[in-house]
Design a protein around this motif. Structure first.
Motif, PDB file in Angstrom:
ATOM      1  N   GLY A  99     -30.642 -28.675 -43.233  1.00 37.48           N
ATOM      2  CA  GLY A  99     -31.934 -28.277 -42.685  1.00 37.48           C
ATOM      3  C   GLY A  99     -32.063 -28.510 -41.197  1.00 37.48           C
ATOM      4  O   GLY A  99     -33.101 -28.201 -40.602  1.00 37.48           O
ATOM      5  N   GLY A 100     -31.019 -29.066 -40.566  1.00 36.64           N
ATOM      6  CA  GLY A 100     -31.049 -29.307 -39.128  1.00 36.64           C
ATOM      7  C   GLY A 100     -30.423 -28.163 -38.361  1.00 36.64           C
ATOM      8  O   GLY A 100     -29.489 -27.504 -38.825  1.00 36.64           O
ATOM      9  N   ALA A 101     -30.917 -27.927 -37.154  1.00 33.68           N
ATOM     10  CA  ALA A 101     -30.426 -26.811 -36.332  1.00 33.68           C
ATOM     11  C   ALA A 101     -29.077 -27.152 -35.721  1.00 33.68           C
ATOM     12  O   ALA A 101     -28.945 -28.153 -35.009  1.00 33.68           O
ATOM     13  CB  ALA A 101     -31.437 -26.501 -35.238  1.00 33.68           C
ATOM     14  N   MET A 102     -28.079 -26.326 -36.000  1.00 25.58           N
ATOM     15  CA  MET A 102     -26.734 -26.546 -35.469  1.00 25.58           C
ATOM     16  C   MET A 102     -26.216 -25.357 -34.667  1.00 25.58           C
ATOM     17  O   MET A 102     -25.158 -25.427 -34.054  1.00 25.58           O
ATOM     18  CB  MET A 102     -25.766 -26.851 -36.607  1.00 25.58           C
TER      19      MET A 102
ATOM     20  N   GLY B 258     -35.389 -16.312 -29.515  1.00 27.57           N
ATOM     21  CA  GLY B 258     -34.385 -17.297 -29.868  1.00 27.57           C
ATOM     22  C   GLY B 258     -34.857 -18.210 -30.988  1.00 27.57           C
ATOM     23  O   GLY B 258     -36.011 -18.641 -31.015  1.00 27.57           O
ATOM     24  N   ILE B 259     -33.983 -18.509 -31.948  1.00 34.54           N
ATOM     25  CA  ILE B 259     -34.307 -19.420 -33.048  1.00 34.54           C
ATOM     26  C   ILE B 259     -33.152 -20.400 -33.228  1.00 34.54           C
ATOM     27  O   ILE B 259     -32.059 -20.204 -32.701  1.00 34.54           O
ATOM     28  CB  ILE B 259     -34.578 -18.673 -34.373  1.00 34.54           C
ATOM     29  N   GLY B 260     -33.420 -21.462 -34.002  1.00 35.54           N
ATOM     30  CA  GLY B 260     -32.387 -22.462 -34.270  1.00 35.54           C
ATOM     31  C   GLY B 260     -32.309 -23.495 -33.166  1.00 35.54           C
ATOM     32  O   GLY B 260     -33.311 -23.867 -32.556  1.00 35.54           O
ATOM     33  N   GLY B 261     -31.099 -24.000 -32.897  1.00 40.96           N
ATOM     34  CA  GLY B 261     -30.888 -25.029 -31.898  1.00 40.96           C
ATOM     35  C   GLY B 261     -29.463 -25.526 -31.958  1.00 40.96           C
ATOM     36  O   GLY B 261     -28.557 -24.816 -32.428  1.00 40.96           O
ATOM     37  N   SER B 262     -29.251 -26.750 -31.522  1.00 36.55           N
ATOM     38  CA  SER B 262     -27.897 -27.318 -31.556  1.00 36.55           C
ATOM     39  C   SER B 262     -27.979 -28.825 -31.738  1.00 36.55           C
ATOM     40  O   SER B 262     -28.977 -29.462 -31.398  1.00 36.55           O
ATOM     41  CB  SER B 262     -27.155 -26.989 -30.251  1.00 36.55           C
ATOM     42  N   SER B 263     -26.906 -29.385 -32.314  1.00 37.23           N
ATOM     43  CA  SER B 263     -26.811 -30.837 -32.534  1.00 37.23           C
ATOM     44  C   SER B 263     -28.028 -31.385 -33.265  1.00 37.23           C
ATOM     45  O   SER B 263     -28.584 -32.423 -32.904  1.00 37.23           O
ATOM     46  CB  SER B 263     -26.630 -31.557 -31.186  1.00 37.23           C
ATOM     47  N   HIS B 264     -28.476 -30.647 -34.274  1.00 36.55           N
ATOM     48  CA  HIS B 264     -29.631 -31.031 -35.080  1.00 36.55           C
ATOM     49  C   HIS B 264     -30.933 -31.114 -34.272  1.00 36.55           C
ATOM     50  O   HIS B 264     -31.882 -31.769 -34.682  1.00 36.55           O
ATOM     51  CB  HIS B 264     -29.395 -32.370 -35.794  1.00 36.55           C
TER      52      HIS B 264
ATOM     53  N   ALA C  25     -36.580 -31.463 -41.325  1.00 32.98           N
ATOM     54  CA  ALA C  25     -35.766 -32.013 -42.418  1.00 32.98           C
ATOM     55  C   ALA C  25     -34.673 -32.909 -41.872  1.00 32.98           C
ATOM     56  O   ALA C  25     -34.207 -33.829 -42.544  1.00 32.98           O
ATOM     57  CB  ALA C  25     -35.150 -30.886 -43.241  1.00 32.98           C
ATOM     58  N   TRP C  26     -34.261 -32.625 -40.620  1.00 30.98           N
ATOM     59  CA  TRP C  26     -33.202 -33.448 -39.990  1.00 30.98           C
ATOM     60  C   TRP C  26     -33.579 -33.668 -38.529  1.00 30.98           C
ATOM     61  O   TRP C  26     -34.048 -32.739 -37.872  1.00 30.98           O
ATOM     62  CB  TRP C  26     -31.851 -32.729 -40.070  1.00 30.98           C
ATOM     63  N   PRO C  27     -33.455 -34.879 -37.961  1.00 28.04           N
ATOM     64  CA  PRO C  27     -32.970 -36.086 -38.650  1.00 28.04           C
ATOM     65  C   PRO C  27     -33.986 -36.635 -39.628  1.00 28.04           C
ATOM     66  O   PRO C  27     -35.174 -36.389 -39.509  1.00 28.04           O
ATOM     67  CB  PRO C  27     -32.719 -37.060 -37.497  1.00 28.04           C
ATOM     68  N   GLN C  28     -33.488 -37.414 -40.591  1.00 26.56           N
ATOM     69  CA  GLN C  28     -34.360 -37.978 -41.625  1.00 26.56           C
ATOM     70  C   GLN C  28     -35.317 -38.989 -41.009  1.00 26.56           C
ATOM     71  O   GLN C  28     -34.966 -39.712 -40.111  1.00 26.56           O
ATOM     72  CB  GLN C  28     -33.526 -38.639 -42.723  1.00 26.56           C
TER      73      GLN C  28
END
Length: 226
Positions: A184-187, A198-204, A223-226
């Motif tokens: 669930g984290g953006a990678m 633009g959507i998402g991300g990097s390194s959570h 959802a991430w990080p917990q």
């Protein structure tokens, strides 16, 4: 002068009668400044007057003045009603600006198109049209937040995608919903299929212009990080 002829130039003037009772009108200021002859067949009586004074044998056609005033009142009333209708149309145009971005599915868009057709500026925005627009807006209200789907449809989506973690539903800068599977984290980054943002991300880490879509699953944090 015949009434139909008089109407052509009477404007805001006044109505009079010749000595034999034939009606005529004086336009512009409505006051007599020249004399003429009554054009009614077989009459020929003097009409009009001099120096803004009516010829003594002519009289005011009070019945025509009364009708003229009633006509003016009717025109003003109709004008005010049309102004009110246009103000109502403008009010609903403003409402639609806030409603339009809320949905994207076919049913929602079809309803919006129906409203647009009713609000066509070439049509009179009557009280009945307003009632029809209100009824269609109630249909639009069944679509929640920026999801563009009904609550029932939202629940079906969540059920069908039960492997998506809570808090893994996000929205682009233009409020379009997407999800990130697995943790669930953006990678990685991508583009929104609805608008190209633009959507998402990097390194959570989610892009700063993207947000958690709380309206989808009630989550208040990623959802991430917990």
């Amino acid at each position: 002068m015949q009434i139909k002829q008089a109407l052509n130039f009477a404007g805001s003037g006044h109505w009079y009668k010749c000595p034999r009772g034939h009606v005529y009108a004086i336009g512009d200021c409505g006051l007599a400044n020249q004399v003429s002859r009554c054009p009614e067949a077989g009459c020929g009586a003097v009409i009009g007057g001099h120096h803004y004074q009516l010829d003594g044998s002519n009289t005011l056609a009070a019945e025509m003045e009364s009708n003229n005033r009633a006509s003016n009142v009717s025109v003003v009333s109709q004008f005010m009603e049309e102004v009110h209708c246009e103000l109502q149309r403008i009010r609903y145009v403003s409402i639609m600006k806030s409603v339009r971005p809320r949905g994207h599915n076919d049913r929602f868009l079809e309803t919006v198109r129906e409203i647009d057709a009713l609000m066509d500026p070439t049509r009179v925005f009557t009280a009945q049209v307003e009632r029809d627009v209100k009824a269609l807006l109630k249909i639009c209200e069944t679509f929640v937040g920026g999801l563009g789907i009904s609550n029932e449809e939202r629940l079906l989506v969540l059920k069908a995608m039960n492997d998506v973690k809570k808090g893994a539903w996000y929205k682009c800068p233009n409020e379009h919903i997407y999800c990130i599977t697995e943790c669930g984290g953006a990678m990685e980054t991508a583009v929104c299929p609805d608008c190209g943002a633009g959507i998402g991300g990097s390194s959570h880490t989610l892009r700063p212009d993207n947000r958690v879509a709380s309206e989808m699953d009630g989550a208040t944090a990623h959802a991430w990080p917990q």
